[in-house]
Write a protein that holds these residues in place. Structure first.
Motif, PDB file in Angstrom:
ATOM      1  N   PHE A 113       0.812  -1.217   0.000  1.00 43.58           N
ATOM      2  CA  PHE A 113       0.000   0.000   0.000  1.00 43.58           C
ATOM      3  C   PHE A 113       0.849   1.273   0.000  1.00 43.58           C
ATOM      4  N   GLY A 114       2.121   1.141  -0.372  1.00 42.29           N
ATOM      5  CA  GLY A 114       2.961   2.294  -0.660  1.00 42.29           C
ATOM      6  C   GLY A 114       3.304   3.180   0.518  1.00 42.29           C
ATOM      7  N   PHE A 115       3.633   2.574   1.673  1.00 39.84           N
ATOM      8  CA  PHE A 115       4.058   3.397   2.809  1.00 39.84           C
ATOM      9  C   PHE A 115       5.352   4.117   2.450  1.00 39.84           C
ATOM     10  N   ASP A 116       5.409   5.407   2.776  1.00 35.92           N
ATOM     11  CA  ASP A 116       6.645   6.150   2.514  1.00 35.92           C
ATOM     12  C   ASP A 116       7.630   5.933   3.665  1.00 35.92           C
ATOM     13  N   LYS A 117       8.760   6.596   3.591  1.00 36.31           N
ATOM     14  CA  LYS A 117       9.819   6.403   4.581  1.00 36.31           C
ATOM     15  C   LYS A 117       9.340   6.720   5.983  1.00 36.31           C
ATOM     16  N   ALA A 118       8.593   7.813   6.133  1.00 34.45           N
ATOM     17  CA  ALA A 118       8.112   8.228   7.460  1.00 34.45           C
ATOM     18  C   ALA A 118       7.144   7.200   8.037  1.00 34.45           C
ATOM     19  N   ASP A 119       6.242   6.671   7.192  1.00 36.60           N
ATOM     20  CA  ASP A 119       5.281   5.671   7.655  1.00 36.60           C
ATOM     21  C   ASP A 119       5.977   4.372   8.029  1.00 36.60           C
ATOM     22  N   ARG A 120       6.960   3.967   7.234  1.00 30.05           N
ATOM     23  CA  ARG A 120       7.695   2.725   7.540  1.00 30.05           C
ATOM     24  C   ARG A 120       8.440   2.864   8.861  1.00 30.05           C
ATOM     25  N   LYS A 121       9.020   4.035   9.053  1.00 25.63           N
ATOM     26  CA  LYS A 121       9.763   4.277  10.297  1.00 25.63           C
ATOM     27  C   LYS A 121       8.821   4.284  11.491  1.00 25.63           C
ATOM     28  N   ARG A 122       7.657   4.925  11.329  1.00 31.19           N
ATOM     29  CA  ARG A 122       6.684   4.987  12.420  1.00 31.19           C
ATOM     30  C   ARG A 122       6.165   3.593  12.754  1.00 31.19           C
ATOM     31  N   LEU A 123       5.898   2.794  11.724  1.00 29.41           N
ATOM     32  CA  LEU A 123       5.436   1.430  11.945  1.00 29.41           C
ATOM     33  C   LEU A 123       6.486   0.616  12.695  1.00 29.41           C
ATOM     34  N   PHE A 124       7.731   0.736  12.278  1.00 30.15           N
ATOM     35  CA  PHE A 124       8.795  -0.024  12.937  1.00 30.15           C
ATOM     36  C   PHE A 124       8.936   0.391  14.398  1.00 30.15           C
ATOM     37  N   ASN A 125       8.857   1.694  14.670  1.00 26.76           N
ATOM     38  CA  ASN A 125       8.971   2.163  16.050  1.00 26.76           C
ATOM     39  C   ASN A 125       7.821   1.640  16.909  1.00 26.76           C
ATOM     40  N   MET A 126       6.612   1.608  16.355  1.00 24.55           N
ATOM     41  CA  MET A 126       5.460   1.091  17.095  1.00 24.55           C
ATOM     42  C   MET A 126       5.645  -0.392  17.400  1.00 24.55           C
ATOM     43  N   ILE A 127       6.130  -1.146  16.407  1.00 22.64           N
ATOM     44  CA  ILE A 127       6.377  -2.571  16.599  1.00 22.64           C
ATOM     45  C   ILE A 127       7.505  -2.792  17.603  1.00 22.64           C
ATOM     46  N   ASN A 128       8.519  -1.973  17.519  1.00 21.76           N
ATOM     47  CA  ASN A 128       9.705  -2.152  18.352  1.00 21.76           C
ATOM     48  C   ASN A 128       9.442  -1.851  19.822  1.00 21.76           C
TER      49      ASN A 128
END
Length: 256
Positions: A113-128
């Motif tokens: 669904f085309g997450f940009d760099k900021a969204d990917r980073k935010r997702l990783f931080n939430m998971i982490n």
């Protein structure tokens, strides 16, 4: 496998909710449902996989027949090693592969669904911010939680006894998990802490605050730093009365 309709999360929050549901299901399989999970992983059967679903349920089943599958597939053949190693080691191994699968599914949705760099980073931080399945299964999550809680309570008591505290730095040393959530195994999140410090950036690396990391504040410039970035451990921080970051330490007064 999952009897419900196809589920395609499209936002960071939806992907994270999907991640948490699948994670909760797999944790159940490897903890409270471990006897049933053990029995289903019969080495005499074909290649089996452990699946987690957004509904917080789990399932041991054969891998998808179509190639490529709709979603990334979990580790194949987890049942074959069941009787060839100690149970706790086998469960730990399945937990590690389950963590890898959860990440692959989450970032599959991000790519689709085309997450940009900021969204990917935010997702990783939430998971982490969540303990990994491996940490939950091996008991490391509880152990780390107790250690951080004990250290931060000690730091809190110490700071209360010190009447000379710099403005904007109510505690000389910040421990990222001063208050532990009641159910670390299932959630591990600290929403209040995340909301309060989520926009804080490390003065050294520029990365944003993450609730599972140790941070320290400079008493001179009042900037926050990852302990690892300035080579300060929680144990060492306890003995520091006034912390100066590397930048402030290098600003020595010139001789007249």
């Amino acid at each position: 496998m999952d009897a419900g309709a196809p589920y395609n999360p499209r936002t960071v929050e939806e992907v994270f909710r999907d991640f948490k549901g699948r994670r909760a299901g797999m944790i159940k399989a490897l903890t409270t449902g471990v006897e049933e999970f053990f029995q289903q992983c019969d080495p005499e059967k074909e290649n089996l996989c452990l699946y987690g679903f957004p509904s917080e349920h789990w399932e041991v089943n054969l891998p998808a027949e179509e190639v490529p599958p709709e979603l990334p597939e979990p580790a194949l053949g987890i049942n074959f090693a069941r009787d060839g190693m100690q149970e706790k080691d086998w469960l730990s191994l399945v937990a590690v592969h389950s963590d890898a699968w959860l990440l692959s599914v989450a970032f599959y949705f991000g790519a689709r669904f085309g997450f940009d760099k900021a969204d990917r980073k935010r997702l990783f931080n939430m998971i982490n911010d969540l303990p990994t399945i491996f940490e939950v299964v091996t008991g490391m999550a509880k152990k780390q939680g107790k250690e951080k809680s004990s250290v931060s309570n000690h730091s809190s008591n110490k700071s209360k006894s010190n009447s000379k505290v710099c403005k904007g730095s109510e505690s000389q040393v910040k421990y990222s998990k001063a208050i532990q959530p009641k159910d670390v195994d299932e959630d591990g999140l600290e929403e209040e802490d995340e909301e309060e410090h989520g926009n804080t950036q490390c003065g050294a690396c520029g990365e944003y605050y993450a609730a599972n990391e140790f941070w320290i504040c400079c008493d001179i410039c009042e900037k926050w730093f990852h302990g690892k970035c300035v080579k300060i451990t929680p144990a060492r921080a306890e003995h520091i009365k006034q912390y100066k970051c590397p930048s402030c330490s290098n600003k020595r007064a010139r001789p007249c």
